[in-house]
Design a protein around this motif. Sequence first.
Motif, PDB file in Angstrom:
ATOM      1  N   VAL A  24      -0.763   4.404   8.564  1.00 42.23           N
ATOM      2  CA  VAL A  24      -0.368   3.006   8.752  1.00 42.23           C
ATOM      3  C   VAL A  24      -1.578   2.093   8.579  1.00 42.23           C
ATOM      4  O   VAL A  24      -1.504   1.037   7.932  1.00 42.23           O
ATOM      5  N   ALA A  25      -2.715   2.486   9.157  1.00 39.57           N
ATOM      6  CA  ALA A  25      -3.930   1.678   9.023  1.00 39.57           C
ATOM      7  C   ALA A  25      -4.339   1.555   7.558  1.00 39.57           C
ATOM      8  O   ALA A  25      -4.729   0.470   7.093  1.00 39.57           O
ATOM      9  N   ALA A  26      -4.234   2.653   6.804  1.00 36.95           N
ATOM     10  CA  ALA A  26      -4.576   2.608   5.378  1.00 36.95           C
ATOM     11  C   ALA A  26      -3.637   1.673   4.623  1.00 36.95           C
ATOM     12  O   ALA A  26      -4.067   0.911   3.742  1.00 36.95           O
ATOM     13  N   ALA A  27      -2.364   1.694   4.962  1.00 33.55           N
ATOM     14  CA  ALA A  27      -1.396   0.808   4.310  1.00 33.55           C
ATOM     15  C   ALA A  27      -1.703  -0.652   4.637  1.00 33.55           C
ATOM     16  O   ALA A  27      -1.617  -1.527   3.761  1.00 33.55           O
ATOM     17  N   ALA A  28      -2.063  -0.928   5.895  1.00 32.48           N
ATOM     18  CA  ALA A  28      -2.345  -2.305   6.305  1.00 32.48           C
ATOM     19  C   ALA A  28      -3.579  -2.849   5.584  1.00 32.48           C
ATOM     20  O   ALA A  28      -3.571  -3.983   5.072  1.00 32.48           O
ATOM     21  N   VAL A  29      -4.642  -2.066   5.536  1.00 26.25           N
ATOM     22  CA  VAL A  29      -5.858  -2.509   4.859  1.00 26.25           C
ATOM     23  C   VAL A  29      -5.584  -2.743   3.375  1.00 26.25           C
ATOM     24  O   VAL A  29      -6.038  -3.734   2.794  1.00 26.25           O
ATOM     25  N   SER A  30      -4.828  -1.856   2.755  1.00 24.77           N
ATOM     26  CA  SER A  30      -4.526  -1.991   1.331  1.00 24.77           C
ATOM     27  C   SER A  30      -3.670  -3.226   1.072  1.00 24.77           C
ATOM     28  O   SER A  30      -3.857  -3.930   0.071  1.00 24.77           O
ATOM     29  N   PHE A  31      -2.743  -3.507   1.971  1.00 29.04           N
ATOM     30  CA  PHE A  31      -1.898  -4.697   1.853  1.00 29.04           C
ATOM     31  C   PHE A  31      -2.763  -5.948   1.902  1.00 29.04           C
ATOM     32  O   PHE A  31      -2.596  -6.870   1.091  1.00 29.04           O
ATOM     33  N   VAL A  32      -3.708  -5.993   2.817  1.00 31.31           N
ATOM     34  CA  VAL A  32      -4.599  -7.151   2.947  1.00 31.31           C
ATOM     35  C   VAL A  32      -5.500  -7.279   1.724  1.00 31.31           C
ATOM     36  O   VAL A  32      -5.683  -8.377   1.177  1.00 31.31           O
ATOM     37  N   HIS A  33      -6.065  -6.173   1.298  1.00 28.68           N
ATOM     38  CA  HIS A  33      -7.015  -6.203   0.187  1.00 28.68           C
ATOM     39  C   HIS A  33      -6.393  -6.774  -1.076  1.00 28.68           C
ATOM     40  O   HIS A  33      -7.056  -7.487  -1.849  1.00 28.68           O
ATOM     41  N   HIS A  34      -5.119  -6.506  -1.302  1.00 29.70           N
ATOM     42  CA  HIS A  34      -4.472  -6.953  -2.537  1.00 29.70           C
ATOM     43  C   HIS A  34      -3.468  -8.078  -2.304  1.00 29.70           C
ATOM     44  O   HIS A  34      -2.590  -8.312  -3.137  1.00 29.70           O
ATOM     45  N   GLY A  35      -3.604  -8.767  -1.184  1.00 32.05           N
ATOM     46  CA  GLY A  35      -2.768  -9.934  -0.927  1.00 32.05           C
ATOM     47  C   GLY A  35      -1.286  -9.652  -0.958  1.00 32.05           C
ATOM     48  O   GLY A  35      -0.495 -10.491  -1.388  1.00 32.05           O
ATOM     49  N   GLY A  36      -0.900  -8.465  -0.502  1.00 28.13           N
ATOM     50  CA  GLY A  36       0.508  -8.108  -0.472  1.00 28.13           C
ATOM     51  C   GLY A  36       1.013  -7.489  -1.755  1.00 28.13           C
ATOM     52  O   GLY A  36       2.185  -7.104  -1.840  1.00 28.13           O
ATOM     53  N   HIS A  37       0.164  -7.375  -2.771  1.00 28.31           N
ATOM     54  CA  HIS A  37       0.561  -6.782  -4.045  1.00 28.31           C
ATOM     55  C   HIS A  37       0.088  -5.324  -4.111  1.00 28.31           C
ATOM     56  O   HIS A  37      -0.681  -4.865  -3.273  1.00 28.31           O
ATOM     57  N   ASP A  38       0.525  -4.631  -5.147  1.00 30.53           N
ATOM     58  CA  ASP A  38       0.115  -3.246  -5.320  1.00 30.53           C
ATOM     59  C   ASP A  38      -1.354  -3.168  -5.728  1.00 30.53           C
ATOM     60  O   ASP A  38      -1.885  -4.071  -6.378  1.00 30.53           O
ATOM     61  N   SER A  39      -1.977  -2.059  -5.369  1.00 33.00           N
ATOM     62  CA  SER A  39      -3.328  -1.794  -5.852  1.00 33.00           C
ATOM     63  C   SER A  39      -3.245  -1.380  -7.316  1.00 33.00           C
ATOM     64  O   SER A  39      -2.151  -1.119  -7.832  1.00 33.00           O
ATOM     65  N   PRO A  40      -4.362  -1.293  -8.023  1.00 33.88           N
ATOM     66  CA  PRO A  40      -4.317  -0.869  -9.425  1.00 33.88           C
ATOM     67  C   PRO A  40      -3.694   0.510  -9.623  1.00 33.88           C
ATOM     68  O   PRO A  40      -3.190   0.813 -10.708  1.00 33.88           O
ATOM     69  N   THR A  41      -3.735   1.344  -8.600  1.00 29.50           N
ATOM     70  CA  THR A  41      -3.136   2.679  -8.721  1.00 29.50           C
ATOM     71  C   THR A  41      -1.783   2.774  -8.020  1.00 29.50           C
ATOM     72  O   THR A  41      -1.260   3.866  -7.829  1.00 29.50           O
ATOM     73  N   GLY A  42      -1.226   1.629  -7.661  1.00 29.90           N
ATOM     74  CA  GLY A  42       0.099   1.643  -7.049  1.00 29.90           C
ATOM     75  C   GLY A  42       0.080   1.208  -5.597  1.00 29.90           C
ATOM     76  O   GLY A  42      -0.933   0.766  -5.055  1.00 29.90           O
ATOM     77  N   ARG A  43       1.202   1.349  -4.958  1.00 30.41           N
ATOM     78  CA  ARG A  43       1.413   0.864  -3.602  1.00 30.41           C
ATOM     79  C   ARG A  43       1.069   1.936  -2.575  1.00 30.41           C
ATOM     80  O   ARG A  43       1.399   3.105  -2.753  1.00 30.41           O
ATOM     81  N   ALA A  44       0.385   1.538  -1.514  1.00 24.65           N
ATOM     82  CA  ALA A  44       0.077   2.483  -0.442  1.00 24.65           C
ATOM     83  C   ALA A  44       1.369   3.008   0.170  1.00 24.65           C
ATOM     84  O   ALA A  44       2.365   2.283   0.296  1.00 24.65           O
ATOM     85  N   HIS A  45       1.365   4.268   0.573  1.00 28.72           N
ATOM     86  CA  HIS A  45       2.556   4.877   1.153  1.00 28.72           C
ATOM     87  C   HIS A  45       2.977   4.148   2.433  1.00 28.72           C
ATOM     88  O   HIS A  45       2.145   3.830   3.282  1.00 28.72           O
ATOM     89  N   GLY A  46       4.280   3.907   2.542  1.00 28.21           N
ATOM     90  CA  GLY A  46       4.826   3.275   3.740  1.00 28.21           C
ATOM     91  C   GLY A  46       4.850   1.763   3.705  1.00 28.21           C
ATOM     92  O   GLY A  46       5.407   1.139   4.612  1.00 28.21           O
ATOM     93  N   THR A  47       4.268   1.159   2.665  1.00 23.90           N
ATOM     94  CA  THR A  47       4.193  -0.301   2.603  1.00 23.90           C
ATOM     95  C   THR A  47       5.573  -0.940   2.586  1.00 23.90           C
ATOM     96  O   THR A  47       5.795  -1.976   3.233  1.00 23.90           O
ATOM     97  N   ASP A  48       6.506  -0.345   1.849  1.00 28.57           N
ATOM     98  CA  ASP A  48       7.845  -0.932   1.789  1.00 28.57           C
ATOM     99  C   ASP A  48       8.492  -0.989   3.166  1.00 28.57           C
ATOM    100  O   ASP A  48       9.079  -2.004   3.556  1.00 28.57           O
ATOM    101  N   SER A  49       8.401   0.106   3.916  1.00 31.44           N
ATOM    102  CA  SER A  49       9.023   0.142   5.243  1.00 31.44           C
ATOM    103  C   SER A  49       8.315  -0.787   6.227  1.00 31.44           C
ATOM    104  O   SER A  49       8.925  -1.278   7.175  1.00 31.44           O
ATOM    105  N   LEU A  50       7.033  -1.023   5.988  1.00 33.59           N
ATOM    106  CA  LEU A  50       6.252  -1.895   6.885  1.00 33.59           C
ATOM    107  C   LEU A  50       6.261  -3.350   6.445  1.00 33.59           C
ATOM    108  O   LEU A  50       5.650  -4.193   7.101  1.00 33.59           O
ATOM    109  N   ALA A  51       6.954  -3.672   5.354  1.00 29.85           N
ATOM    110  CA  ALA A  51       6.833  -4.988   4.721  1.00 29.85           C
ATOM    111  C   ALA A  51       7.050  -6.140   5.688  1.00 29.85           C
ATOM    112  O   ALA A  51       6.256  -7.090   5.737  1.00 29.85           O
TER     113      ALA A  51
END
Length: 459
Positions: free
Chosen positions: A50-77
């Motif tokens: 969850v922490a990894a998903a949250a940091v990734s969400f912040v880093h990319h302003g709610g968008h996917d990273s260049p290699t795709g979306r962190a696991h669990g992001t959709d459920s945590l949206a």
Amino acid sequence: MAQAAQLVPGVTTVTPHARYFAIHGMVMAEAQARGLDKDATTDLLRRTEVAAAAVSFVHHGGHDSPTGRAHGTDSLAQRLRGGTLVMEEASAVGGYARNSWGFSGAYLGSEVTLGVLDQTRGPGETYDDVAVRGGIGRLLDLAREDELTLSDLAQDTGLCICAGPGRPDGRWLARLLCGKDERIAEDEATLSRRETIRLLARIVDTHDIRNLTEQVTDILAFGVFLSTDTVAAASPVAHRWRGVTLRNHAVSAWRRLWAWLVDQVVDVTHIDDVVAALLAELPAGTVGAWLSELPSTTGPDGAPAPAEVSLYDGYGAPAADLRVLCANAARVSELTGEIRKVFAGSPDHELTPAWLAANLDAQRSHSLHAFADRLVRQLLARSERVALMKTRRKADGTLWFPGRVRSLDGGWLYKTGAEGRGRVSLRLAQLGNVLVGSGVFADVGGRITVTALGRDLLV
């Protein structure tokens, strides 16, 4: 799929992110060091993901990273958009993932293959705790928080799933993937993976590659590159990859054709009506006349020509799919050596290129409609036979029957759902993502390149 598994061991269709290898290894090492029981271990794992998903969400302003979306992001949206995460709620089973082990189950087989974890989910022989904690150790601190405020995570962008390249954990995983870590065994799996990565790196170096799946697959399947490029020609896996990629065109065409046939079953439909639907898409004449109109499967240089690509017409074009299959089967008499061995399969095994080639040859003077009629009935019978082989008794005593089409007396059919029609993955997209995520490759303005680290590791 079996050949792809042998050529890319350690990466599967459900392991798209490099950093989760490090996350799972670190969590299991932490659990072992602290003597955590199963419940405490799974709780720590879910909180860390969850922490990894949250940091990734912040880093990319709610968008996917260049290699795709962190696991669990959709459920945590919804929680993420709210700006805060209550960790107990977000990490609960069903909060961001339904499984008590989070997303680690998808990676477990690959992590065991690479030696990151052992068979008991403990840290494996190749896991490097110093390197991994040097890259993502702070995720454990975030995992222990009662609440995460997303605005406070801007300083932690180095923990994003995209931030592995150049970091200690990224360099560690890059060495494992390329077989350059002294702790990883020099076995067949390591050698196959390393040689596959070397071959991909050569293709990336010599072509403008922006889509590993489509572009690299075509280069592997068609043309003279594998025989004229000195590095590719010396690759011990190049011929296997040619056989696999050519075979994948047949597998994909069978899937599309079968899905289309299943779609013809509406409510309760007679098998004769399904046959008639396909025949309406085909011309009259003989099998031989049909085959004579197919494009050449070899170029002037003798290398495979992209006949399947030129014939492909998307989903809902059964005649085009049958043409793809017939053109593909013509390669059985053209290919030799290891390429043919991997590609053709046995003429005794239904739906292999060798099987179809033998059937087409035996029925060359027959009516195309008669051939198609027999093929539809054979596919429907095979579907039921395979489904019966996979039938299992469920815990409640009922039977699980995986077939999408079921038969009734008198040739009547009904379906329980649509069939999959997508191309079978050869894991190249996932391998590319993991290589980018670990710093072996890089995505520079949409173009895939080999990094300095990658060149050092692939010498």
